[in-house]
Design an enzyme around this catalytic site. Structure first.
Site, short mmCIF file in Angstrom:
data_model
loop_
_atom_site.label_atom_id
_atom_site.label_comp_id
_atom_site.label_asym_id
_atom_site.label_seq_id
_atom_site.Cartn_x
_atom_site.Cartn_y
_atom_site.Cartn_z
N ASN A 1 -6.16 12.32 -10.81
CA ASN A 1 -6.93 12.71 -11.98
C ASN A 1 -6.72 14.20 -12.19
O ASN A 1 -6.20 14.89 -11.31
CB ASN A 1 -8.42 12.31 -11.86
CG ASN A 1 -9.14 13.04 -10.76
OD1 ASN A 1 -9.09 14.26 -10.66
ND2 ASN A 1 -9.81 12.29 -9.91
N ASP B 1 0.84 -1.19 0.00
CA ASP B 1 0.00 0.00 0.00
C ASP B 1 0.89 1.25 0.00
O ASP B 1 1.62 1.48 0.96
CB ASP B 1 -0.88 -0.05 1.26
CG ASP B 1 -1.81 1.13 1.41
OD1 ASP B 1 -1.68 2.13 0.68
OD2 ASP B 1 -2.68 1.05 2.30
N ILE B 2 0.81 2.04 -1.05
CA ILE B 2 1.67 3.22 -1.16
C ILE B 2 1.42 4.22 -0.04
O ILE B 2 2.32 4.95 0.36
CB ILE B 2 1.55 3.88 -2.55
CG1 ILE B 2 2.72 4.85 -2.77
CG2 ILE B 2 0.19 4.56 -2.73
CD1 ILE B 2 2.94 5.26 -4.20
N THR C 1 -2.20 2.17 -14.60
CA THR C 1 -2.49 0.74 -14.79
C THR C 1 -3.81 0.30 -14.17
O THR C 1 -4.22 -0.84 -14.36
CB THR C 1 -1.35 -0.13 -14.22
OG1 THR C 1 -1.24 0.13 -12.82
CG2 THR C 1 -0.05 0.15 -14.94
N GLY C 2 -4.48 1.18 -13.46
CA GLY C 2 -5.77 0.83 -12.85
C GLY C 2 -6.89 1.17 -13.82
O GLY C 2 -6.96 0.61 -14.92
N GLY D 1 -9.01 4.59 -6.65
CA GLY D 1 -7.69 3.96 -6.70
C GLY D 1 -6.67 4.61 -5.80
O GLY D 1 -6.96 5.00 -4.66
N VAL D 2 -5.46 4.77 -6.33
CA VAL D 2 -4.36 5.38 -5.59
C VAL D 2 -4.74 6.80 -5.15
O VAL D 2 -4.50 7.20 -4.01
CB VAL D 2 -3.07 5.41 -6.44
CG1 VAL D 2 -1.99 6.25 -5.80
CG2 VAL D 2 -2.55 4.00 -6.68
N ASP D 3 -5.35 7.56 -6.05
CA ASP D 3 -5.72 8.94 -5.76
C ASP D 3 -6.63 9.03 -4.53
O ASP D 3 -6.36 9.79 -3.60
CB ASP D 3 -6.41 9.53 -7.00
CG ASP D 3 -6.54 11.04 -6.97
OD1 ASP D 3 -5.82 11.70 -6.21
OD2 ASP D 3 -7.37 11.55 -7.74
#
Length: 169
Positions: free
Chosen positions: A24, A10-11, A123-124, A32-34
């Site tokens: 975005n 997990d980043i 990639t998501g 996602g990550v954002d």
């Protein structure tokens, strides 16, 4: 020379000078990550993103560009937000994806960051094929002229980790 390491996880749990957000263009959070970075980092990140939107980035951040904010409650000093390209199918231009990594490292250099944690950008939900995205990411970081000493690719699952491991060697 920049050291490249890989971590599966997990980043938002990484410790680094700068954590890169696969943002975005609105800079106002997303999935996602954002979404994870905004949730774990807390309201300070969103507040700075809103200030950026009200000043220099009224129409949002362009694909392939990067900008920094506080890291809020993350174990980092900064979040570097970059907007990855949406994969449009075979023939999609990889230069915008490479630009995300180059621009993020440029911003890291401006900040004085020596350690940077990257996700697998685009990639998501942006659907860039993992194997190609891994090659582009690793080659771009290897070729970058940067003072960043260590780049850690923080990969969400085993498939992503294995794709990146093929290129890190």
């Amino acid at each position: 020379m920049t050291t490249i390491t890989l971590v599966q996880g997990d980043i938002t749990r990484q410790s680094a000078d700068a954590v890169v957000n696969a943002a975005n263009s609105s800079l106002l959070g997303g999935g996602g990550v954002d979404g994870a970075i905004h949730r774990r980092g807390g309201p300070a990140i969103l507040a700075e993103c809103r200030r950026l939107r009200a000043s220099r980035y009224g129409k949002g951040l362009a694909t392939g560009r990067a900008v920094a904010t506080t890291a809020g409650e993350l174990d980092a000093r900064w979040v570097i937000h970059t907007v990855g390209p949406v994969w449009q199918g075979p023939g999609s231009d990889p230069s915008l994806l490479a630009s995300c990594y180059r621009e993020s490292l440029r911003v890291a250099d401006e900040l004085g960051a020596r350690t940077v944690a990257f996700p697998a950008i685009s990639t998501g939900v942006f659907r860039w094929p993992m194997e190609e995205a891994a090659r582009i990411a690793v080659e771009t970081v290897r070729d970058a002229e940067t003072a960043v000493e260590e780049v850690t690719f923080v990969l969400f699952d085993e498939r992503a980790y294995e794709a990146f491991a093929e290129h890190v060697g």
